[in-house]
Design a protein around this motif. Structure first.
Motif, PDB file in Angstrom:
ATOM      1  N   ARG A  12       0.810  -1.227   0.000  1.00  0.00           N
ATOM      2  CA  ARG A  12       0.000   0.000   0.000  1.00  0.00           C
ATOM      3  C   ARG A  12       0.833   1.262   0.000  1.00  0.00           C
ATOM      4  O   ARG A  12       0.296   2.353  -0.172  1.00  0.00           O
ATOM      5  CB  ARG A  12      -0.907   0.012   1.232  1.00  0.00           C
ATOM      6  CG  ARG A  12      -2.038  -0.968   1.135  1.00  0.00           C
ATOM      7  CD  ARG A  12      -2.991  -0.783   2.289  1.00  0.00           C
ATOM      8  NE  ARG A  12      -4.064  -1.766   2.235  1.00  0.00           N
ATOM      9  CZ  ARG A  12      -4.552  -2.391   3.299  1.00  0.00           C
ATOM     10  NH1 ARG A  12      -4.054  -2.146   4.483  1.00  0.00           N
ATOM     11  NH2 ARG A  12      -5.524  -3.262   3.173  1.00  0.00           N
ATOM     12  N   LYS A  13       2.138   1.145   0.209  1.00  0.00           N
ATOM     13  CA  LYS A  13       2.993   2.325   0.225  1.00  0.00           C
ATOM     14  C   LYS A  13       3.055   2.926  -1.184  1.00  0.00           C
ATOM     15  O   LYS A  13       3.003   2.207  -2.179  1.00  0.00           O
ATOM     16  CB  LYS A  13       4.410   1.953   0.664  1.00  0.00           C
ATOM     17  CG  LYS A  13       4.477   1.267   1.997  1.00  0.00           C
ATOM     18  CD  LYS A  13       4.342   2.233   3.120  1.00  0.00           C
ATOM     19  CE  LYS A  13       4.517   1.488   4.434  1.00  0.00           C
ATOM     20  NZ  LYS A  13       4.110   2.272   5.582  1.00  0.00           N
ATOM     21  N   PRO A  14       3.193   4.252  -1.288  1.00  0.00           N
ATOM     22  CA  PRO A  14       3.260   4.873  -2.618  1.00  0.00           C
ATOM     23  C   PRO A  14       4.522   4.450  -3.366  1.00  0.00           C
ATOM     24  O   PRO A  14       5.616   4.405  -2.796  1.00  0.00           O
ATOM     25  CB  PRO A  14       3.278   6.375  -2.315  1.00  0.00           C
ATOM     26  CG  PRO A  14       3.662   6.481  -0.883  1.00  0.00           C
ATOM     27  CD  PRO A  14       3.193   5.228  -0.215  1.00  0.00           C
ATOM     28  N   GLY A  15       4.349   4.119  -4.628  1.00  0.00           N
ATOM     29  CA  GLY A  15       5.477   3.748  -5.477  1.00  0.00           C
ATOM     30  C   GLY A  15       5.846   2.285  -5.438  1.00  0.00           C
ATOM     31  O   GLY A  15       6.886   1.907  -5.963  1.00  0.00           O
ATOM     32  N   SER A  16       5.029   1.432  -4.825  1.00  0.00           N
ATOM     33  CA  SER A  16       5.393   0.022  -4.694  1.00  0.00           C
ATOM     34  C   SER A  16       4.727  -0.821  -5.760  1.00  0.00           C
ATOM     35  O   SER A  16       3.630  -0.524  -6.223  1.00  0.00           O
ATOM     36  CB  SER A  16       5.026  -0.497  -3.306  1.00  0.00           C
ATOM     37  OG  SER A  16       3.643  -0.401  -3.096  1.00  0.00           O
ATOM     38  N   GLN A  17       5.417  -1.880  -6.171  1.00  0.00           N
ATOM     39  CA  GLN A  17       4.920  -2.842  -7.150  1.00  0.00           C
ATOM     40  C   GLN A  17       5.075  -4.230  -6.559  1.00  0.00           C
ATOM     41  O   GLN A  17       6.072  -4.528  -5.915  1.00  0.00           O
ATOM     42  CB  GLN A  17       5.728  -2.777  -8.448  1.00  0.00           C
ATOM     43  CG  GLN A  17       5.484  -1.553  -9.282  1.00  0.00           C
ATOM     44  CD  GLN A  17       6.313  -1.607 -10.539  1.00  0.00           C
ATOM     45  OE1 GLN A  17       7.490  -1.945 -10.498  1.00  0.00           O
ATOM     46  NE2 GLN A  17       5.718  -1.277 -11.655  1.00  0.00           N
ATOM     47  N   VAL A  18       4.086  -5.088  -6.815  1.00  0.00           N
ATOM     48  CA  VAL A  18       4.145  -6.476  -6.378  1.00  0.00           C
ATOM     49  C   VAL A  18       4.633  -7.307  -7.559  1.00  0.00           C
ATOM     50  O   VAL A  18       4.042  -7.280  -8.638  1.00  0.00           O
ATOM     51  CB  VAL A  18       2.778  -6.964  -5.884  1.00  0.00           C
ATOM     52  CG1 VAL A  18       2.869  -8.413  -5.446  1.00  0.00           C
ATOM     53  CG2 VAL A  18       2.297  -6.100  -4.738  1.00  0.00           C
ATOM     54  N   VAL A  19       5.731  -8.049  -7.371  1.00  0.00           N
ATOM     55  CA  VAL A  19       6.391  -8.791  -8.437  1.00  0.00           C
ATOM     56  C   VAL A  19       6.584 -10.224  -7.966  1.00  0.00           C
ATOM     57  O   VAL A  19       6.812 -10.463  -6.779  1.00  0.00           O
ATOM     58  CB  VAL A  19       7.773  -8.154  -8.761  1.00  0.00           C
ATOM     59  CG1 VAL A  19       8.419  -8.828  -9.940  1.00  0.00           C
ATOM     60  CG2 VAL A  19       7.629  -6.678  -9.019  1.00  0.00           C
ATOM     61  N   ARG A  20       6.474 -11.178  -8.901  1.00  0.00           N
ATOM     62  CA  ARG A  20       6.798 -12.570  -8.575  1.00  0.00           C
ATOM     63  C   ARG A  20       8.173 -12.892  -9.133  1.00  0.00           C
ATOM     64  O   ARG A  20       8.414 -12.740 -10.325  1.00  0.00           O
ATOM     65  CB  ARG A  20       5.772 -13.511  -9.199  1.00  0.00           C
ATOM     66  CG  ARG A  20       4.445 -13.432  -8.520  1.00  0.00           C
ATOM     67  CD  ARG A  20       3.684 -14.714  -8.671  1.00  0.00           C
ATOM     68  NE  ARG A  20       4.366 -15.795  -7.959  1.00  0.00           N
ATOM     69  CZ  ARG A  20       3.792 -16.950  -7.642  1.00  0.00           C
ATOM     70  NH1 ARG A  20       2.544 -17.176  -7.967  1.00  0.00           N
ATOM     71  NH2 ARG A  20       4.457 -17.882  -7.017  1.00  0.00           N
ATOM     72  N   ARG A  21       9.071 -13.338  -8.255  1.00  0.00           N
ATOM     73  CA  ARG A  21      10.433 -13.698  -8.670  1.00  0.00           C
ATOM     74  C   ARG A  21      10.797 -15.041  -8.057  1.00  0.00           C
ATOM     75  O   ARG A  21      10.806 -15.180  -6.826  1.00  0.00           O
ATOM     76  CB  ARG A  21      11.435 -12.647  -8.187  1.00  0.00           C
ATOM     77  CG  ARG A  21      11.310 -11.335  -8.918  1.00  0.00           C
ATOM     78  CD  ARG A  21      12.382 -10.381  -8.482  1.00  0.00           C
ATOM     79  NE  ARG A  21      12.220  -9.099  -9.157  1.00  0.00           N
ATOM     80  CZ  ARG A  21      12.817  -7.980  -8.800  1.00  0.00           C
ATOM     81  NH1 ARG A  21      13.618  -7.986  -7.767  1.00  0.00           N
ATOM     82  NH2 ARG A  21      12.630  -6.873  -9.465  1.00  0.00           N
ATOM     83  N   ARG A  22      11.113 -16.002  -8.925  1.00  0.00           N
ATOM     84  CA  ARG A  22      11.551 -17.338  -8.491  1.00  0.00           C
ATOM     85  C   ARG A  22      10.567 -17.961  -7.506  1.00  0.00           C
ATOM     86  O   ARG A  22      10.956 -18.564  -6.510  1.00  0.00           O
ATOM     87  CB  ARG A  22      12.934 -17.274  -7.851  1.00  0.00           C
ATOM     88  CG  ARG A  22      13.999 -16.742  -8.783  1.00  0.00           C
ATOM     89  CD  ARG A  22      15.378 -16.885  -8.164  1.00  0.00           C
ATOM     90  NE  ARG A  22      16.359 -16.146  -8.931  1.00  0.00           N
ATOM     91  CZ  ARG A  22      16.811 -14.936  -8.591  1.00  0.00           C
ATOM     92  NH1 ARG A  22      16.376 -14.356  -7.499  1.00  0.00           N
ATOM     93  NH2 ARG A  22      17.698 -14.351  -9.338  1.00  0.00           N
ATOM     94  N   GLY A  23       9.273 -17.787  -7.774  1.00  0.00           N
ATOM     95  CA  GLY A  23       8.255 -18.386  -6.923  1.00  0.00           C
ATOM     96  C   GLY A  23       7.990 -17.641  -5.637  1.00  0.00           C
ATOM     97  O   GLY A  23       7.180 -18.081  -4.828  1.00  0.00           O
ATOM     98  N   ARG A  24       8.643 -16.528  -5.432  1.00  0.00           N
ATOM     99  CA  ARG A  24       8.418 -15.728  -4.232  1.00  0.00           C
ATOM    100  C   ARG A  24       7.723 -14.435  -4.624  1.00  0.00           C
ATOM    101  O   ARG A  24       7.979 -13.887  -5.693  1.00  0.00           O
ATOM    102  CB  ARG A  24       9.731 -15.392  -3.546  1.00  0.00           C
ATOM    103  CG  ARG A  24      10.360 -16.586  -2.886  1.00  0.00           C
ATOM    104  CD  ARG A  24      11.671 -16.215  -2.251  1.00  0.00           C
ATOM    105  NE  ARG A  24      12.181 -17.342  -1.464  1.00  0.00           N
ATOM    106  CZ  ARG A  24      13.443 -17.494  -1.148  1.00  0.00           C
ATOM    107  NH1 ARG A  24      14.333 -16.617  -1.553  1.00  0.00           N
ATOM    108  NH2 ARG A  24      13.826 -18.526  -0.426  1.00  0.00           N
ATOM    109  N   VAL A  25       6.892 -13.936  -3.742  1.00  0.00           N
ATOM    110  CA  VAL A  25       6.220 -12.658  -3.965  1.00  0.00           C
ATOM    111  C   VAL A  25       7.090 -11.568  -3.362  1.00  0.00           C
ATOM    112  O   VAL A  25       7.514 -11.664  -2.205  1.00  0.00           O
ATOM    113  CB  VAL A  25       4.820 -12.654  -3.319  1.00  0.00           C
ATOM    114  CG1 VAL A  25       4.102 -11.351  -3.633  1.00  0.00           C
ATOM    115  CG2 VAL A  25       4.009 -13.828  -3.831  1.00  0.00           C
ATOM    116  N   THR A  26       7.379 -10.557  -4.161  1.00  0.00           N
ATOM    117  CA  THR A  26       8.287  -9.492  -3.755  1.00  0.00           C
ATOM    118  C   THR A  26       7.613  -8.149  -3.958  1.00  0.00           C
ATOM    119  O   THR A  26       6.897  -7.957  -4.935  1.00  0.00           O
ATOM    120  CB  THR A  26       9.581  -9.544  -4.595  1.00  0.00           C
ATOM    121  OG1 THR A  26      10.090 -10.873  -4.567  1.00  0.00           O
ATOM    122  CG2 THR A  26      10.620  -8.602  -4.061  1.00  0.00           C
ATOM    123  N   VAL A  27       7.834  -7.233  -3.038  1.00  0.00           N
ATOM    124  CA  VAL A  27       7.394  -5.849  -3.204  1.00  0.00           C
ATOM    125  C   VAL A  27       8.626  -5.016  -3.491  1.00  0.00           C
ATOM    126  O   VAL A  27       9.582  -5.016  -2.706  1.00  0.00           O
ATOM    127  CB  VAL A  27       6.665  -5.328  -1.948  1.00  0.00           C
ATOM    128  CG1 VAL A  27       6.395  -3.836  -2.077  1.00  0.00           C
ATOM    129  CG2 VAL A  27       5.360  -6.062  -1.756  1.00  0.00           C
TER     130      VAL A  27
END
Length: 40
Positions: A12-27
């Motif tokens: 929810r922080k401004p400027g953040s993206q949720v990405v999937r990398r190597r089976g892990r969820v990353t912000v």
């Protein structure tokens, strides 16, 4: 980088993206790298 069970508060922080990398969820936040995080 923070490792958390739930990334909702980081996503929810401004400027953040949720990405999937190597089976892990990353912000990724380029505006404020302090809020980078990973789940799992």
């Amino acid at each position: 980088m923070k490792v958390r069970s739930s990334l909702r508060s980081l996503a929810r922080k401004p400027g953040s993206q949720v990405v999937r990398r190597r089976g892990r969820v990353t912000v990724v936040n380029r505006a404020d790298p302090r809020w980078n995080g990973r789940q799992g």
